[in-house]
Design a protein around this motif. Structure first.
Motif, PDB file in Angstrom:
ATOM      1  N   ALA A  55      14.425  19.440  15.797  1.00 50.38           N
ATOM      2  CA  ALA A  55      14.182  19.792  14.399  1.00 50.38           C
ATOM      3  C   ALA A  55      13.766  21.257  14.266  1.00 50.38           C
ATOM      4  O   ALA A  55      14.230  21.959  13.355  1.00 50.38           O
ATOM      5  CB  ALA A  55      13.108  18.880  13.799  1.00 50.38           C
ATOM      6  N   SER A  56      12.936  21.738  15.171  1.00 48.22           N
ATOM      7  CA  SER A  56      12.504  23.144  15.129  1.00 48.22           C
ATOM      8  C   SER A  56      13.662  24.099  15.366  1.00 48.22           C
ATOM      9  O   SER A  56      13.802  25.116  14.680  1.00 48.22           O
ATOM     10  CB  SER A  56      11.414  23.401  16.174  1.00 48.22           C
ATOM     11  OG  SER A  56      10.242  22.713  15.837  1.00 48.22           O
ATOM     12  N   CYS A  58      16.871  23.461  14.873  1.00 46.04           N
ATOM     13  CA  CYS A  58      17.766  23.386  13.709  1.00 46.04           C
ATOM     14  C   CYS A  58      17.190  24.177  12.534  1.00 46.04           C
ATOM     15  O   CYS A  58      17.930  24.858  11.815  1.00 46.04           O
ATOM     16  CB  CYS A  58      18.012  21.937  13.309  1.00 46.04           C
ATOM     17  SG  CYS A  58      19.085  21.059  14.456  1.00 46.04           S
ATOM     18  N   SER A  59      15.892  24.110  12.345  1.00 49.48           N
ATOM     19  CA  SER A  59      15.238  24.876  11.286  1.00 49.48           C
ATOM     20  C   SER A  59      15.410  26.371  11.539  1.00 49.48           C
ATOM     21  O   SER A  59      15.717  27.139  10.614  1.00 49.48           O
ATOM     22  CB  SER A  59      13.752  24.518  11.222  1.00 49.48           C
ATOM     23  OG  SER A  59      13.088  25.307  10.269  1.00 49.48           O
ATOM     24  N   GLY A  62      18.845  27.467  10.579  1.00 49.55           N
ATOM     25  CA  GLY A  62      18.958  27.630   9.133  1.00 49.55           C
ATOM     26  C   GLY A  62      18.340  28.945   8.666  1.00 49.55           C
ATOM     27  O   GLY A  62      18.905  29.645   7.811  1.00 49.55           O
ATOM     28  N   GLU A  63      17.206  29.297   9.245  1.00 49.14           N
ATOM     29  CA  GLU A  63      16.564  30.563   8.885  1.00 49.14           C
ATOM     30  C   GLU A  63      17.393  31.748   9.359  1.00 49.14           C
ATOM     31  O   GLU A  63      17.472  32.773   8.672  1.00 49.14           O
ATOM     32  CB  GLU A  63      15.149  30.597   9.456  1.00 49.14           C
ATOM     33  CG  GLU A  63      14.235  29.592   8.761  1.00 49.14           C
ATOM     34  CD  GLU A  63      12.925  29.344   9.493  1.00 49.14           C
ATOM     35  OE1 GLU A  63      12.631  30.051  10.485  1.00 49.14           O
ATOM     36  OE2 GLU A  63      12.196  28.436   9.067  1.00 49.14           O
TER      37      GLU A  63
END
Length: 118
Positions: A55-56, A58-59, A62-63
Motif C-alpha cells: 500500500a505504501s 502504491c501510494s 500515485g504521488e
C-alpha cells in the motif's frame, strides 16, 4: 551565445533530466509493485504482513504520478516563456515539440487521458 541563451539551454537540459529521472523512478517503483507479492510468497509471509508495504509503495507511485504531471506542467510553462522571449533551445530526439497540444486517444471517449509529452 548570450547569457539568456545559455540560461535557457541549461534550464532545458535540467527540466529534461528531471523528466527522465522521474520516468526512471516510476518504472523502478512499478517493478517493485509487481515483484512484492511474488517476493512475499517466496519468503513465506502472510499477505496481511506485506499489505502495508504494498500500500505504501502504491501510494508513492500515485504521488510520483502527480509530481511527474507537475514537472510536465513546469516544462510547458518554461516553453511558453522561451517562445515569448524568442530564445531558441536545441531540441533533442526525446524532446520534439511537434504536435504541441495534447493527444486525446479515442478509447471509449475518455478525455481524461492526455499526452505525457511536454
Amino acid at each position: 551565445m548570450s547569457n539568456q541563451q545559455e540560461a535557457a539551454q541549461r534550464v532545458a537540459e535540467m527540466i529534461n533530466e528531471a523528466e527522465r529521472a522521474m520516468d526512471t523512478a516510476m518504472a523502478r517503483t512499478s517493478a517493485l509493485v509487481t515483484e512484492l507479492p511474488q517476493l512475499q510468497t517466496a519468503a513465506g509471509l502472510n499477505a496481511s504482513w506485506a499489505q502495508p508495504v504494498l500500500a505504501s509503495v502504491c501510494s508513492a507511485l500515485g504521488e510520483m504520478t502527480s509530481a511527474r504531471g507537475s514537472i510536465i506542467a513546469a516544462h510547458r510553462s518554461l516553453s511558453a516563456i522561451q517562445r515569448r522571449l524568442g530564445v531558441a533551445v536545441m531540441e533533442t530526439p526525446n524532446n520534439s515539440k511537434d504536435g504541441d497540444g495534447p493527444v486525446v486517444p479515442k478509447v471509449l471517449g475518455d478525455t481524461r487521458v492526455v499526452s505525457l509529452r511536454a
